[in-house]
Design an enzyme around this catalytic site. Structure first.
Site, PDB file in Angstrom:
ATOM      1  N   SER A 177       9.091  -9.518 -17.762  1.00 34.01           N
ATOM      2  CA  SER A 177      10.264  -9.015 -18.473  1.00 34.01           C
ATOM      3  C   SER A 177      10.622  -7.606 -17.998  1.00 34.01           C
ATOM      4  O   SER A 177      10.969  -7.409 -16.849  1.00 34.01           O
ATOM      5  CB  SER A 177      10.036  -9.078 -19.984  1.00 34.01           C
ATOM      6  OG  SER A 177      11.271  -9.041 -20.673  1.00 34.01           O
ATOM      7  N   LYS A 229      27.018  -3.737 -42.068  1.00 35.67           N
ATOM      8  CA  LYS A 229      26.260  -2.500 -41.897  1.00 35.67           C
ATOM      9  C   LYS A 229      24.761  -2.746 -42.025  1.00 35.67           C
ATOM     10  O   LYS A 229      23.952  -2.089 -41.371  1.00 35.67           O
ATOM     11  CB  LYS A 229      26.718  -1.466 -42.931  1.00 35.67           C
ATOM     12  CG  LYS A 229      25.927  -0.167 -42.926  1.00 35.67           C
ATOM     13  CD  LYS A 229      26.033   0.529 -41.580  1.00 35.67           C
ATOM     14  CE  LYS A 229      25.269   1.850 -41.579  1.00 35.67           C
ATOM     15  NZ  LYS A 229      25.230   2.450 -40.247  1.00 35.67           N
TER      16      LYS A 229
END
Length: 364
Positions: A177, A229
């Site tokens: 990765s 949010k």
């Protein structure tokens, strides 16, 4: 018969026969001596001060001496990082190969004196030190990492792209990765046959602990300025709209990952997307796919770097090391002392529950 003589008792001398015997004499001071003061508290205080200060000064002089010695071994330190020294093998002068390590989880950090590991600030500072060192002709990037944060991987990648000197990657046990992300722009990549690499992609881990909160009888109230949010909040289920937002968010980083592999390895975009589905590869499989250039160990990578840097014979090896400065030690100690147990618990919870976009192989 022997005469006996006696003088006045007030100061005299007794004579018995032929022998004079002096009486004991006592001298009396005109003024009485002052009573002895008890200095135990003062000495105790002085002892505490000395006991506390002595180790600090000893550490300070030890670190100062170590930094000086490190700076005098193996060549000059990087101008941009005066706290650096470099430890090398072989002679103290001449052309060299620098070893820069990316070991452990990659974290974004701008501090060049960050602790040992794969903090991006530390790795970037080592790379720049090698770039600025006139004795260094090539660099070996030793990678043993499952990856880490997207930002930290990108920071290291950007500096490698800027290098004018040859960079050879030596993959150890794991270079997956983000560990592969930082390797992609290198000029040459070695992997062991048993290296774990690949895991090309992005992961965003979210935690949902609604059931635990319900079981504990805790009500969590979030007052937000908009319905998204609180996206990724561990106390609430992710909505369909939020899943779409997060998918777009992840896709942007994935596209960047594909781009750097295509550019770094010269591979076809379609081929990269086929192999970048998150699966892991052995070093041998990575060689067949064109993700690495050759199977080999650390010494093979050093020999290749020396050859690419135009060094004949066995190269001198430079590895940058640093000691934390005295101020950093004190600030770190003070931070640890001032942090309450509740703050430590909150920080730990945040560390594990906050959404974090990563190039990371989760199998390690």
């Amino acid at each position: 018969m022997t005469d006996l003589k006696e003088q006045d008792e007030q100061g005299g001398t007794k004579v018995q026969g032929d022998t004079a015997v002096s009486p004991p004499v006592m001298y009396v001071s005109a003024t009485p001596p002052e009573p002895q003061k008890n200095r135990s508290p003062l000495w105790l205080l002085l002892g505490l001060v000395v006991g506390f200060a002595l180790p600090i000064f000893a550490c300070f002089f030890l670190m100062s001496g170590s930094v000086y010695l490190l700076g005098s071994v193996g060549g000059s330190a990087a101008p941009s990082a005066p706290s650096f020294g470099n430890l090398g093998s072989g002679s103290l002068t001449g052309p060299a190969v620098a070893i820069v390590r990316v070991e452990g989880a990659i974290m974004h950090n701008d501090n060049a004196n960050a602790p040992m590991g794969a903090a991006s600030g530390r790795v970037m500072a080592d790379l720049r030190a090698a770039e600025e060192d006139p004795d260094v002709k090539a660099i070996v990037l030793r990678v043993d990492s499952p990856g880490g944060t997207v930002t930290g991987s990108a920071q290291i990648h950007e500096v490698i792209e800027e290098m004018s000197k040859p960079v050879v990657v030596s993959m150890a046990g794991t270079a997956a990765s983000g560990g592969y992300y930082v390797s992609a722009p290198a000029d040459y990549i070695f992997a062991r046959a048993d290296t774990t690499t690949g895991s090309l992609g992005v992961i965003l881990t979210l935690y949902n602990i609604e059931d635990l909160i319900d079981e504990l009888g805790v009500d969590v109230i979030s007052i937000t300025s908009g319905r998204n949010k609180g996206i990724g909040n561990p106390w609430e289920t992710v909505t369909a709209e939020q899943e779409e937002i997060l998918d777009t968010y992840i896709s942007e980083s994935y596209e960047e990952f594909v781009r750097i592999i295509v550019a770094g390895r010269g591979l076809d975009d379609t081929a990269v997307r086929e192999m970048a589905d998150g699966r892991i590869y052995t070093g041998r499989q990575a060689l067949e796919l064109g993700l690495v250039d050759e199977l080999g160990n650390f010494q093979d990578a050093i020999a290749k770097a020396a050859d690419m840097g135009g060094i004949s014979g066995e190269p001198r090896i430079i590895e940058y090391e640093r000691l934390p400065d005295f101020t950093s030690l004190l600030l770190g100690l003070n931070s640890g002392l001032n942090q309450t147990q509740s703050e430590q618990i909150i920080n730990t919870i945040h560390e594990f529950t906050a959404p974090r976009l990563e190039y990371r192989y989760t199998g390690r």
